[in-house]
Design an enzyme around this catalytic site. Structure first.
Site, PDB file in Angstrom:
ATOM      1  N   GLN A  64      28.581  50.561 -39.466  1.00  5.18           N
ATOM      2  CA  GLN A  64      29.099  50.375 -38.114  1.00  5.18           C
ATOM      3  C   GLN A  64      29.138  51.645 -37.250  1.00  5.18           C
ATOM      4  O   GLN A  64      29.036  51.547 -36.019  1.00  5.18           O
ATOM      5  CB  GLN A  64      30.484  49.742 -38.181  1.00  5.18           C
ATOM      6  CG  GLN A  64      30.473  48.366 -38.830  1.00  5.18           C
ATOM      7  CD  GLN A  64      31.838  47.723 -38.918  1.00  5.18           C
ATOM      8  OE1 GLN A  64      32.624  47.774 -37.978  1.00  5.18           O
ATOM      9  NE2 GLN A  64      32.131  47.118 -40.054  1.00  5.18           N
TER      10      GLN A  64
ATOM     11  N   CYS B 117      37.689  53.524 -35.840  1.00  2.33           N
ATOM     12  CA  CYS B 117      36.926  54.498 -35.064  1.00  2.33           C
ATOM     13  C   CYS B 117      37.453  54.611 -33.645  1.00  2.33           C
ATOM     14  O   CYS B 117      36.832  54.160 -32.683  1.00  2.33           O
ATOM     15  CB  CYS B 117      35.448  54.152 -35.050  1.00  2.33           C
ATOM     16  SG  CYS B 117      34.427  55.528 -34.470  1.00  2.33           S
TER      17      CYS B 117
ATOM     18  N   ASP C   1      40.425  50.595 -43.865  1.00  4.83           N
ATOM     19  CA  ASP C   1      41.108  50.220 -42.628  1.00  4.83           C
ATOM     20  C   ASP C   1      42.337  49.350 -42.835  1.00  4.83           C
ATOM     21  O   ASP C   1      43.223  49.307 -41.983  1.00  4.83           O
ATOM     22  CB  ASP C   1      40.141  49.498 -41.693  1.00  4.83           C
ATOM     23  CG  ASP C   1      39.016  50.382 -41.203  1.00  4.83           C
ATOM     24  OD1 ASP C   1      39.086  51.609 -41.413  1.00  4.83           O
ATOM     25  OD2 ASP C   1      38.044  49.860 -40.615  1.00  4.83           O
TER      26      ASP C   1
ATOM     27  N   THR D 187      38.453  55.558 -40.208  1.00  7.15           N
ATOM     28  CA  THR D 187      37.031  55.867 -40.089  1.00  7.15           C
ATOM     29  C   THR D 187      36.369  55.812 -41.460  1.00  7.15           C
ATOM     30  O   THR D 187      37.026  55.834 -42.496  1.00  7.15           O
ATOM     31  CB  THR D 187      36.818  57.285 -39.512  1.00  7.15           C
ATOM     32  OG1 THR D 187      37.284  58.251 -40.470  1.00  7.15           O
ATOM     33  CG2 THR D 187      37.554  57.473 -38.197  1.00  7.15           C
TER      34      THR D 187
ATOM     35  N   CYS E 198      35.734  62.332 -36.865  1.00  8.92           N
ATOM     36  CA  CYS E 198      35.221  61.543 -35.742  1.00  8.92           C
ATOM     37  C   CYS E 198      34.174  62.368 -35.006  1.00  8.92           C
ATOM     38  O   CYS E 198      34.520  63.286 -34.254  1.00  8.92           O
ATOM     39  CB  CYS E 198      36.358  61.159 -34.802  1.00  8.92           C
ATOM     40  SG  CYS E 198      35.828  60.074 -33.454  1.00  8.92           S
TER      41      CYS E 198
END
Length: 401
Positions: free
Chosen positions: A43, A161, A302, A311, A345
């Site tokens: 993703q 994210c 998550d 993430t 990130c």
């Protein structure tokens, strides 16, 4: 009833990584994965695809090709966990027993909580990079917009994210400039938060990016509804005193991101935190990732109710901790492996430029490279664009980190 020493719920990043790593200690006949999804997705690349880089097809592989050889794959969704009995009931009423359970089912996107959005996503300029089937339309919206307002939404956290809603905005801004239409487009960023990013050092750097790109920010703006026919977004706006008022913003393109939560079975099974900021999320110790009540249950990814950023990079640091602690628990040993909250990130702020944000619990900076990571760098773009996907497909989900 089938019985396994370790039962893994979910075949996403966390589930596959844990399963692969477990095989260093256990025979595959003792491990099973529960997940009905025929596909697995990388993703983090969807942001780039929406911005016109790469294709969505390269982010998808068939789950059957990723399940480690010899591991049992139960292609059914979870209905409920019974942690006192060490059983899991599947939606087909099959019951599976376990010695240890790993919950790695990720989260769900709450599209239904945005009034008026149903039936509007994927047309009339309403788009999102948070769905595989939508990323091409994001690219189309960015390419076709010639004038007007491009509105980008950041919902309340936690979400997966949390940098992605603004990464696609920066790529859109760059695309508008390349197409020679940026002076005719007003870019707006409406966030439910108080700042552009949660870590102060990176927020300061991104404030400079926002200013340089002439992006109008709207803080404490929570999207609650959409009127696609009139191209109007509705917000609840919270002021400094906590008072909530209503506001609307007209748009020509709307990039929408919904709120997110753990799947309902987590709370229904008595596995979730019952109050506080992490209500509804899997109740695990933030260091050992062991459930705070049921010590044969562990969490990764998550779904966990820990104060970190959700993430793939966080999972990369979590899954070895989970596996080692499960093996320690099996052998009656102390759980010595700890997760420090690390997350990363890669903040794409332009084509070819990335700010690599790395941090842990309490926003502690945790840089992997010996330079100022608040500065945009082309080397970090190369890392994001080319190296991280390879590391993911051939390293992380194979249990090799």
């Amino acid at each position: 009833m089938q019985h396994f020493k370790v039962l893994v719920l979910g075949s996403g990043s966390g589930g596959l990584s844990v399963t692969s790593k477990l095989l260093e200690y256990l025979s595959p006949v003792h491990v099973a994965i529960v997940d009905p999804s025929p596909y697995h997705f990388y993703q983090p690349f969807w942001t780039l695809v929406g911005g016109g880089v790469g294709t969505k097809e390269e982010t998808r592989k068939e789950t059957k090709d990723l399940i480690p050889e010899g591991v049992t794959w139960l292609k059914v969704a979870v209905s409920k966990v019974h942690p006192e009995k060490k059983t899991v009931t599947l939606v087909n009423d099959q019951v599976v027993t376990y010695d240890f359970l790993v919950v790695a089912t990720g989260l769900k996107l709450n599209w239904e909580k945005i009034e008026g959005l149903e039936g509007s996503l994927g047309k009339n300029g309403v788009c999102s990079i948070y769905e595989y089937d939508q990323v091409d339309y994001v690219k189309e919206c960015i390419r076709n917009l010639k004038s007007g307002v491009a509105l980008f939404i950041m919902p309340p956290t936690p979400i997966k994210c949390a940098g992605a809603p603004q990464k696609i905005m920066y790529l859109a801004d760059s695309s508008f400039r390349q197409n020679g239409v940026r002076d005719k487009i007003h870019v707006h960023f409406a966030t439910a938060g108080k700042a552009v990013f949660g870590v102060p050092e990176f927020a300061k750097a991104l404030d400079k990016v926002v200013k340089a790109k002439n992006i109008q920010t709207h803080f404490m703006h929570k999207l609650v509804g959409v009127d696609a026919a009139k191209k109007t977004a509705f917000f609840d706006v919270t002021d400094a005193e906590g008072k909530v008022s209503k506001k609307t913003i007209q748009y020509d393109m709307l990039h929408v991101v919904p709120s997110m939560s753990a799947h309902s079975y987590v709370a229904e099974s008595g596995l979730a935190f019952e109050d506080g900021d992490q209500k509804g999320w899997l109740a695990v110790n933030k260091f050992t990732l062991q459930h705070i009540k049921y010590h044969t249950v562990f969490g990764v990814g998550d779904v966990t109710g820990i104060p970190n950023s959700k993430t793939g990079a966080a999972i990369r640091k979590q899954y070895p901790v989970v596996v080692k602690n499960i093996i320690s628990a099996m052998n009656g040993m102390k759980l010595d492996d700890h997760y420090d909250g690390y997350s990363s990130c890669p903040l794409v702020i332009d084509y070819g430029k990335v700010i690599l944000a790395e941090f842990g619990y309490d926003n502690k900076l945790m840089p992997s490279f010996p330079f100022d990571q608040t500065v945009p760098r082309s080397s970090m773009w190369i890392l994001k664009r080319w190296f991280l996907p390879v590391m993911y497909w051939y390293g992380m989900i194979k249990g090799r980190f």
